[in-house]
Design a protein around this motif. Structure first.
Motif, short mmCIF file in Angstrom:
data_model
loop_
_atom_site.label_atom_id
_atom_site.label_comp_id
_atom_site.label_asym_id
_atom_site.label_seq_id
_atom_site.Cartn_x
_atom_site.Cartn_y
_atom_site.Cartn_z
N TRP A 27 -43.04 41.41 1.94
CA TRP A 27 -42.49 41.14 0.61
C TRP A 27 -43.64 40.96 -0.37
O TRP A 27 -44.69 40.41 -0.03
CB TRP A 27 -41.63 39.88 0.63
N THR A 28 -43.43 41.38 -1.62
CA THR A 28 -44.40 41.22 -2.69
C THR A 28 -43.70 40.58 -3.88
O THR A 28 -42.61 41.01 -4.26
CB THR A 28 -44.97 42.59 -3.13
N LYS A 29 -44.34 39.54 -4.44
CA LYS A 29 -43.78 38.96 -5.67
C LYS A 29 -44.15 39.89 -6.82
O LYS A 29 -45.32 40.08 -7.12
CB LYS A 29 -44.31 37.55 -5.92
N VAL A 30 -43.14 40.50 -7.45
CA VAL A 30 -43.37 41.46 -8.51
C VAL A 30 -43.22 40.85 -9.90
O VAL A 30 -43.62 41.46 -10.89
CB VAL A 30 -42.47 42.71 -8.36
N GLN B 50 -35.93 30.98 3.85
CA GLN B 50 -36.34 32.29 3.39
C GLN B 50 -35.37 33.43 3.68
O GLN B 50 -34.18 33.29 3.48
CB GLN B 50 -37.75 32.57 3.86
N VAL B 51 -35.88 34.60 4.12
CA VAL B 51 -35.09 35.83 4.20
C VAL B 51 -34.85 36.24 5.65
O VAL B 51 -35.75 36.18 6.48
CB VAL B 51 -35.82 37.01 3.49
N TRP B 52 -33.61 36.67 5.92
CA TRP B 52 -33.23 37.14 7.25
C TRP B 52 -32.60 38.51 7.12
O TRP B 52 -32.00 38.83 6.10
CB TRP B 52 -32.23 36.18 7.88
N LYS B 53 -32.72 39.34 8.19
CA LYS B 53 -32.16 40.69 8.16
C LYS B 53 -31.44 40.98 9.48
O LYS B 53 -31.90 40.58 10.55
CB LYS B 53 -33.28 41.72 7.97
N PHE C 231 -43.38 36.53 1.68
CA PHE C 231 -42.39 35.81 0.87
C PHE C 231 -42.81 34.34 0.87
O PHE C 231 -42.56 33.61 1.82
CB PHE C 231 -40.99 35.97 1.48
N SER C 232 -43.44 33.91 -0.21
CA SER C 232 -44.02 32.57 -0.22
C SER C 232 -43.15 31.53 -0.91
O SER C 232 -43.54 30.37 -0.99
CB SER C 232 -45.41 32.62 -0.85
N ALA C 233 -41.98 31.92 -1.41
CA ALA C 233 -41.07 30.94 -2.00
C ALA C 233 -40.45 30.11 -0.89
O ALA C 233 -40.33 30.55 0.25
CB ALA C 233 -39.99 31.65 -2.81
N ASN C 234 -40.05 28.91 -1.24
CA ASN C 234 -39.42 28.02 -0.28
C ASN C 234 -38.13 28.61 0.27
O ASN C 234 -37.85 28.54 1.45
CB ASN C 234 -39.16 26.68 -0.99
N GLY C 235 -37.32 29.18 -0.59
CA GLY C 235 -36.05 29.78 -0.19
C GLY C 235 -35.65 30.83 -1.20
O GLY C 235 -36.45 31.23 -2.05
N GLY C 236 -34.42 31.28 -1.12
CA GLY C 236 -33.95 32.30 -2.04
C GLY C 236 -32.60 31.95 -2.61
O GLY C 236 -31.83 31.20 -2.02
N LEU C 237 -32.32 32.48 -3.77
CA LEU C 237 -31.05 32.22 -4.44
C LEU C 237 -30.09 33.39 -4.30
O LEU C 237 -28.91 33.20 -4.07
CB LEU C 237 -31.31 31.93 -5.92
N SER C 238 -30.60 34.62 -4.44
CA SER C 238 -29.74 35.78 -4.27
C SER C 238 -30.57 36.94 -3.74
O SER C 238 -31.80 36.96 -3.86
CB SER C 238 -29.04 36.16 -5.59
N VAL C 239 -29.88 37.91 -3.14
CA VAL C 239 -30.53 39.08 -2.55
C VAL C 239 -29.67 40.30 -2.87
O VAL C 239 -28.44 40.21 -2.93
CB VAL C 239 -30.71 38.91 -1.02
N VAL C 240 -30.34 41.43 -3.12
CA VAL C 240 -29.64 42.68 -3.40
C VAL C 240 -30.42 43.81 -2.75
O VAL C 240 -31.64 43.75 -2.65
CB VAL C 240 -29.47 42.90 -4.93
N VAL C 241 -29.70 44.83 -2.30
CA VAL C 241 -30.32 45.99 -1.66
C VAL C 241 -30.12 47.20 -2.56
O VAL C 241 -29.04 47.40 -3.12
CB VAL C 241 -29.70 46.25 -0.27
N ASP C 242 -31.17 47.99 -2.69
CA ASP C 242 -31.10 49.21 -3.48
C ASP C 242 -29.92 50.05 -2.98
O ASP C 242 -29.76 50.23 -1.77
CB ASP C 242 -32.42 49.99 -3.33
N PRO C 243 -29.08 50.56 -3.87
CA PRO C 243 -27.89 51.29 -3.44
C PRO C 243 -28.16 52.59 -2.69
O PRO C 243 -27.29 53.08 -1.98
CB PRO C 243 -27.11 51.55 -4.73
N THR C 244 -29.36 53.16 -2.84
CA THR C 244 -29.65 54.43 -2.19
C THR C 244 -30.69 54.35 -1.09
O THR C 244 -30.91 55.33 -0.39
CB THR C 244 -30.13 55.48 -3.23
N ASN C 245 -31.34 53.19 -0.92
CA ASN C 245 -32.41 53.05 0.07
C ASN C 245 -32.33 51.68 0.72
O ASN C 245 -32.68 50.67 0.09
CB ASN C 245 -33.77 53.26 -0.60
N ALA C 246 -31.90 51.61 1.95
CA ALA C 246 -31.71 50.34 2.66
C ALA C 246 -33.02 49.61 2.93
O ALA C 246 -33.01 48.44 3.28
CB ALA C 246 -30.98 50.58 3.98
N ASN C 247 -34.15 50.27 2.76
CA ASN C 247 -35.45 49.63 2.99
C ASN C 247 -35.95 48.85 1.77
O ASN C 247 -36.90 48.09 1.87
CB ASN C 247 -36.51 50.66 3.38
#
Length: 173
Positions: free
Chosen positions: A125-128, A59-62, A77-93
């Motif tokens: 995390w919320t699945k959107v 899953q996800v680490w920070k 975050f209920s997926a087994n793992g993740g393929l890619s991650v991106v952070v909003d350019p103006t808000n680190a949260n």
């Protein structure tokens, strides 16, 4: 006669940092399971001390300290793992993950695959958007363009969100 200055360059020093929770560290466990692959890692453009990573099965680490230590951030975050991650350019949260089902090339009916979003720095995390991402394929599945966010899943076409990644619509051809 021109003066030439010599610059001294030192080789960068790479240091191994284990992925492990605070409890694992306290217990003396080394972390970094053998076959666990880091699928993507990125930092927050608005705060370079913040970084996120996703693995194929864990899953996800920070990191909030420029990668010195890592904390698992997978509540909701209920997926087994993740393929890619991106952070909003103006808000680190605010970050997005392409949640995937590890080890399968076909869509899995009823799985937790999809676009996941956090607005609280990874605490929850919320699945959107339910959508399929092939786990074995790499690459970045997200892009920001002005106030729009684009997502490129493996099936279903190019998606676009104009409300901060809460709702996603298919981009017309």
């Amino acid at each position: 006669r021109a003066m030439i200055s010599q610059q001294s360059f030192t080789s960068p020093i790479w240091q191994q940092v284990r992925k492990r929770t605070k409890a694992q560290k306290t217990a003396g466990l080394t972390g970094g399971e053998g076959w666990q692959r880091i699928m993507d890692i990125t930092y927050a453009p608005s705060n370079p001390n913040i970084a996120y990573l996703v693995t194929d099965t864990n899953q996800v680490w920070k990191s909030s300290d420029s990668g010195t230590s890592w904390e698992k951030k997978s509540s909701g975050f209920s997926a087994n793992g993740g393929l890619s991650v991106v952070v909003d350019p103006t808000n680190a949260n605010i970050a997005y993950v392409a949640g995937s089902y590890s080890g399968n090339w076909t869509e899995q009916e009823g799985t937790a695959e999809g676009i996941y979003r956090t607005a609280d720095g990874g605490a929850t995390w919320t699945k959107v958007k339910a959508v399929h991402f092939h786990h074995q394929l790499g690459g970045n599945n997200f892009a920001f363009a002005g106030s729009a966010i684009y997502a490129g899943p493996d099936t279903g076409g190019l998606l676009k969100s104009t409300n901060g990644g809460i709702a996603w619509n298919l981009v017309s051809q």
